[in-house]
Design a protein around this motif. Structure first.
Motif, PDB file in Angstrom:
ATOM      1  N   SER A   1      58.993  23.487  72.178  1.00  0.00           N
ATOM      2  CA  SER A   1      58.028  22.673  72.913  1.00  0.00           C
ATOM      3  C   SER A   1      56.607  23.019  72.482  1.00  0.00           C
ATOM      4  O   SER A   1      56.224  24.192  72.462  1.00  0.00           O
ATOM      5  CB  SER A   1      58.206  22.931  74.416  1.00  0.00           C
ATOM      6  N   ASN A   2      55.823  21.974  72.165  1.00  0.00           N
ATOM      7  CA  ASN A   2      54.387  22.202  71.917  1.00  0.00           C
ATOM      8  C   ASN A   2      53.601  21.913  73.191  1.00  0.00           C
ATOM      9  O   ASN A   2      52.381  21.967  73.179  1.00  0.00           O
ATOM     10  CB  ASN A   2      53.789  21.296  70.832  1.00  0.00           C
ATOM     11  N   ASP A   3      54.304  21.565  74.260  1.00  0.00           N
ATOM     12  CA  ASP A   3      53.633  21.297  75.527  1.00  0.00           C
ATOM     13  C   ASP A   3      53.248  22.619  76.185  1.00  0.00           C
ATOM     14  O   ASP A   3      53.834  23.660  75.905  1.00  0.00           O
ATOM     15  CB  ASP A   3      54.585  20.546  76.470  1.00  0.00           C
TER      16      ASP A   3
ATOM     17  N   ASP B   1      70.263   1.334  67.467  1.00  0.00           N
ATOM     18  CA  ASP B   1      69.208   0.387  67.845  1.00  0.00           C
ATOM     19  C   ASP B   1      68.120   1.132  68.649  1.00  0.00           C
ATOM     20  O   ASP B   1      68.409   1.728  69.695  1.00  0.00           O
ATOM     21  CB  ASP B   1      69.837  -0.732  68.693  1.00  0.00           C
ATOM     22  N   ARG B   2      66.883   1.071  68.165  1.00  0.00           N
ATOM     23  CA  ARG B   2      65.809   1.803  68.842  1.00  0.00           C
ATOM     24  C   ARG B   2      65.464   1.222  70.216  1.00  0.00           C
ATOM     25  O   ARG B   2      64.745   1.858  70.993  1.00  0.00           O
ATOM     26  CB  ARG B   2      64.564   1.837  67.963  1.00  0.00           C
ATOM     27  N   ALA B   3      65.984   0.030  70.506  1.00  0.00           N
ATOM     28  CA  ALA B   3      65.771  -0.531  71.845  1.00  0.00           C
ATOM     29  C   ALA B   3      66.383   0.400  72.900  1.00  0.00           C
ATOM     30  O   ALA B   3      65.900   0.479  74.038  1.00  0.00           O
ATOM     31  CB  ALA B   3      66.384  -1.923  71.944  1.00  0.00           C
TER      32      ALA B   3
ATOM     33  N   LEU C   1      57.124  18.443  69.298  1.00  0.00           N
ATOM     34  CA  LEU C   1      56.502  17.631  68.246  1.00  0.00           C
ATOM     35  C   LEU C   1      56.513  18.316  66.886  1.00  0.00           C
ATOM     36  O   LEU C   1      57.236  19.266  66.649  1.00  0.00           O
ATOM     37  CB  LEU C   1      55.061  17.294  68.646  1.00  0.00           C
ATOM     38  N   ASP C   2      55.625  17.812  66.053  1.00  0.00           N
ATOM     39  CA  ASP C   2      55.554  18.302  64.679  1.00  0.00           C
ATOM     40  C   ASP C   2      55.060  19.748  64.622  1.00  0.00           C
ATOM     41  O   ASP C   2      54.432  20.248  65.550  1.00  0.00           O
ATOM     42  CB  ASP C   2      54.628  17.394  63.857  1.00  0.00           C
ATOM     43  N   GLY C   3      55.354  20.384  63.509  1.00  0.00           N
ATOM     44  CA  GLY C   3      54.926  21.767  63.328  1.00  0.00           C
ATOM     45  C   GLY C   3      53.954  21.869  62.167  1.00  0.00           C
ATOM     46  O   GLY C   3      54.353  21.915  61.004  1.00  0.00           O
TER      47      GLY C   3
HETATM   48  N1  LIG Z   1      59.274  20.885  67.847  1.00  0.00           N
HETATM   49  C1  LIG Z   1      60.571  20.720  67.576  1.00  0.00           C
HETATM   50  O1  LIG Z   1      61.440  21.360  68.165  1.00  0.00           O
HETATM   51  C2  LIG Z   1      61.010  19.767  66.545  1.00  0.00           C
HETATM   52  C3  LIG Z   1      60.108  18.954  65.877  1.00  0.00           C
HETATM   53  N2  LIG Z   1      60.553  18.046  64.946  1.00  0.00           N
HETATM   54  C4  LIG Z   1      59.599  17.221  64.241  1.00  0.00           C
HETATM   55  O2  LIG Z   1      60.157  15.934  63.943  1.00  0.00           O
HETATM   56  C5  LIG Z   1      59.631  15.428  62.745  1.00  0.00           C
HETATM   57  C6  LIG Z   1      60.606  15.144  61.658  1.00  0.00           C
HETATM   58  O3  LIG Z   1      61.786  14.574  62.084  1.00  0.00           O
HETATM   59  P1  LIG Z   1      62.075  13.063  61.823  1.00  0.00           P
HETATM   60  O4  LIG Z   1      63.531  12.876  61.734  1.00  0.00           O
HETATM   61  O5  LIG Z   1      61.240  12.567  60.726  1.00  0.00           O
HETATM   62  O6  LIG Z   1      61.509  12.530  63.200  1.00  0.00           O
HETATM   63  P2  LIG Z   1      61.398  11.086  63.740  1.00  0.00           P
HETATM   64  O7  LIG Z   1      60.329  11.132  64.735  1.00  0.00           O
HETATM   65  O8  LIG Z   1      61.307  10.081  62.659  1.00  0.00           O
HETATM   66  O9  LIG Z   1      62.821  10.860  64.429  1.00  0.00           O
HETATM   67  C7  LIG Z   1      63.270  11.630  65.510  1.00  0.00           C
HETATM   68  C8  LIG Z   1      64.057  10.746  66.469  1.00  0.00           C
HETATM   69  O10 LIG Z   1      63.179   9.811  67.077  1.00  0.00           O
HETATM   70  C9  LIG Z   1      63.617   8.486  66.835  1.00  0.00           C
HETATM   71  N3  LIG Z   1      62.435   7.637  66.669  1.00  0.00           N
HETATM   72  C10 LIG Z   1      61.416   7.831  65.791  1.00  0.00           C
HETATM   73  N4  LIG Z   1      60.462   6.890  65.955  1.00  0.00           N
HETATM   74  C11 LIG Z   1      60.902   6.084  66.951  1.00  0.00           C
HETATM   75  C12 LIG Z   1      60.380   4.911  67.578  1.00  0.00           C
HETATM   76  N5  LIG Z   1      59.207   4.406  67.216  1.00  0.00           N
HETATM   77  N6  LIG Z   1      61.094   4.336  68.557  1.00  0.00           N
HETATM   78  C13 LIG Z   1      62.274   4.838  68.927  1.00  0.00           C
HETATM   79  N7  LIG Z   1      62.837   5.929  68.374  1.00  0.00           N
HETATM   80  C14 LIG Z   1      62.165   6.554  67.399  1.00  0.00           C
HETATM   81  C15 LIG Z   1      64.455   8.589  65.603  1.00  0.00           C
HETATM   82  O11 LIG Z   1      65.323   7.509  65.530  1.00  0.00           O
HETATM   83  P3  LIG Z   1      65.769   6.806  64.156  1.00  0.00           P
HETATM   84  O12 LIG Z   1      66.941   7.546  63.711  1.00  0.00           O
HETATM   85  O13 LIG Z   1      66.025   5.408  64.568  1.00  0.00           O
HETATM   86  O14 LIG Z   1      64.637   6.949  63.180  1.00  0.00           O
HETATM   87  C16 LIG Z   1      65.136   9.917  65.811  1.00  0.00           C
HETATM   88  O15 LIG Z   1      66.203   9.800  66.715  1.00  0.00           O
HETATM   89  C17 LIG Z   1      58.732  16.478  62.248  1.00  0.00           C
HETATM   90  O16 LIG Z   1      57.441  16.189  62.641  1.00  0.00           O
HETATM   91  C18 LIG Z   1      59.295  17.753  62.880  1.00  0.00           C
HETATM   92  O17 LIG Z   1      58.389  18.814  62.935  1.00  0.00           O
HETATM   93  C19 LIG Z   1      61.866  17.908  64.681  1.00  0.00           C
HETATM   94  C20 LIG Z   1      62.768  18.686  65.332  1.00  0.00           C
HETATM   95  C21 LIG Z   1      62.420  19.689  66.276  1.00  0.00           C
END
Ligand SMILES: NC(=O)C1=CN([C@@H]2O[C@H](COP(=O)(O)OP(=O)(O)OC[C@H]3O[C@@H](n4cnc5c(N)ncnc54)[C@H](OP(=O)(O)O)[C@@H]3O)[C@@H](O)[C@H]2O)C=CC1
Ligand SMILES: N[C@@H](CCC(=O)OP(=O)(O)O)C(=O)O
Length: 417
Positions: free
Chosen positions: A387-389, A179-181, A220-222
């Motif tokens: 980290s991208n920070d 649950d995302r809550a 974040l994303d790469g």
């Molecule tokens: N810089 C880094 O080290 C890393 C970056 N990434 C990045 O992550 C992305 C891909 O992974 P992906 O699995 O699609 O990532 P997501 O952002 O979809 O999911 C990652 C986690 O966040 C949760 N989540 C996502 N959106 C929400 C929300 N609105 N509210 C609460 N929880 C949320 C997901 O839960 P749920 O399972 O419920 O969807 C999951 O646990 C890419 O952009 C990748 O580059 C990934 C790993 C490492």
């Protein structure tokens, strides 16, 4: 979640107090148990994979979710490497005697309770738990929902390892709901959680930027780039250009845009396309690159739009652009990159040094694949993520990133005049 937080806060004191041998003993017990319990872990992972396939998860995401034999061996090896790393906790540095007579130094200490929100990749559960234990932190782990069965099985192993070493089982807690809550609660309880490490895409970050009251180290994303310079070695350009895109599509350090210097493009692009053809990579090219690739007969070809420069495909798709030279390449990167990892291929020392200095990303590489941006590959033992920070921790985050420095003062009864 409040209860989880309360228990994590209580456990964090014991985790920080524990000596190095105790924390290492917990890690060794966890590594041994993963080895022993590998069949049960694979069975739990199979449940996750079956459900994910039924839900139509993309192949690159299934690849991340799969707990292969290699992934299990790497997790175990990672834990054993973490055991062998020097303990950062308690180290005192920069000790100086001040004119007043006091001695001032800095002590490395755990951050406290770290909440980690991450993708459906079960090895992260172990890597993150291992690094938090070694660095004397308590942690609350919220993995991707597709990995819930495997994460539950791993949580049991980690808790048994902690207890076996005499540490509180609450030192590592896995959120037992999809649950995302629960995420909403985790990011808004600063009384229990000191820092949140979010690993994920734009949707997750958008929510966290709105709602989080706990400080974050954003992973974040790469949107990673490789720039093939005029003075590139052709073989290196082909090997790096192929590896950075095709080694693994689903990882954040995979190249998403290839930039090629105009003069070298007619030589390098058709040959590189020959490599991409073996993987049926779709190339989305700007007009110049498109003309070269079309003349070479590349079949999986499309026109790039501006949206492509801002897209992380995590799939066999690559944006390609011709640039005038290093200035144009760096302009493009500093405009569109997610500040994760970028590489230049060149034999020109000055170009390499300019790229290192002027590209504003967490990892900047010369003649190497962006896929190397990884804690294990950098010698950190494992990583919490990348980290991208800019503040606190940048790039692959290992033990040091999970600690901070506090000032310590030794006096002999001095008073301030
Ligand atoms: N810089 C880094 O080290 C890393 C970056 N990434 C990045 O992550 C992305 C891909 O992974 P992906 O699995 O699609 O990532 P997501 O952002 O979809 O999911 C990652 C986690 O966040 C949760 N989540 C996502 N959106 C929400 C929300 N609105 N509210 C609460 N929880 C949320 C997901 O839960 P749920 O399972 O419920 O969807 C999951 O646990 C890419 O952009 C990748 O580059 C990934 C790993 C490492
Ligand atoms: N450490 C990784 C890259 C970072 C990562 O975990 O990325 P992701 O596959 O997006 O979860 C690797 O190179 O294998």
């Amino acid at each position: 979640m409040q209860d989880l937080g309360r228990r994590a806060r209580a456990a964090s004191r014991a985790m920080a107090r524990a000596d190095s041998a105790t924390r290492n003993r917990a890690l060794a017990l966890i590594a041994d148990a993963i080895e022993r319990e590998a069949p049960a872990l694979r069975a739990a992972n199979q449940l996750d994979l079956d459900a994910a396939r039924a839900n139509g998860l993309a192949p690159a995401m299934l690849d991340r979710l799969a707990l292969s034999d290699k992934a299990i061996t790497t997790m175990i090896e990672g834990l054993r490497q973490i055991v062998a790393l020097p303990d950062p906790v308690g180290e005192i540095s920069n000790l100086k005697v001040r004119p007043s007579g006091i001695q001032v130094g800095q002590m490395r200490v755990p951050l406290g309770v770290i909440g980690i929100i991450y993708e459906a990749r079960p090895n992260v559960t172990v890597d993150a738990a291992g690094l938090c234990i070694k660095s004397g932190n308590a942690t609350i782990l919220r993995g991707g929902s597709e990995a819930i069965h495997c994460n539950r099985a791993l949580a049991k192993i980690v808790k048994a390892g902690l207890e076996g070493a005499g540490l509180p089982a609450d030192g590592v807690q896995v959120v037992d709901t999809t649950d995302r809550a629960a995420v909403g609660a985790l990011i808004t309880m600063p009384q229990y959680v000191d820092v949140i490490v979010p690993r994920g895409g734009k949707g997750l970050i958008a929510r966290l930027m709105e709602e989080a009251t706990v400080p974050m180290i954003k992973h974040l994303d790469g949107i990673c780039h490789v720039y093939i310079d005029a003075k590139a070695d052709l073989q290196k350009a082909l090997d790096i250009g192929f590896n950075a895109k095709c080694h693994r599509y689903g990882t954040c350090n995979t190249m998403e845009t290839l930039l090629v210097e105009r003069g070298i493009a007619p030589t390098v692009l058709p040959q590189l396309a020959g490599r991409y053809l073996t993987e049926s990579v779709e190339l989305r090219a700007d007009p110049e690159a498109h003309a070269i690739l079309a003349a070479a007969g590349y079949p999986h070809l499309a026109h790039a739009t501006e949206e492509d420069w801002a897209t992380e495909y995590l799939a066999p798709v690559l944006a390609v652009k011709i640039v005038d030279g290093i200035d144009a390449a760096m302009d493009h990167i500093n405009t569109w990159s997610s500040k994760h990892t970028e590489a230049i291929v060149t034999e020109d020392y000055s170009a390499a040094m300019r790229f290192l200095r002027e590209v504003d990303s967490a990892s900047v590489m010369v003649n190497a694949s962006t896929r190397f941006a990884d804690g294990f590959e950098y010698g950190l033992g494992a990583e919490i993520g990348i980290s991208n920070d800019k503040l606190h921790a940048r790039g692959p985050v290992g033990l040091e990133g999970l600690t901070s420095l506090k000032y310590v003062v030794f006096g002999h009864g001095e008073i301030r005049q």
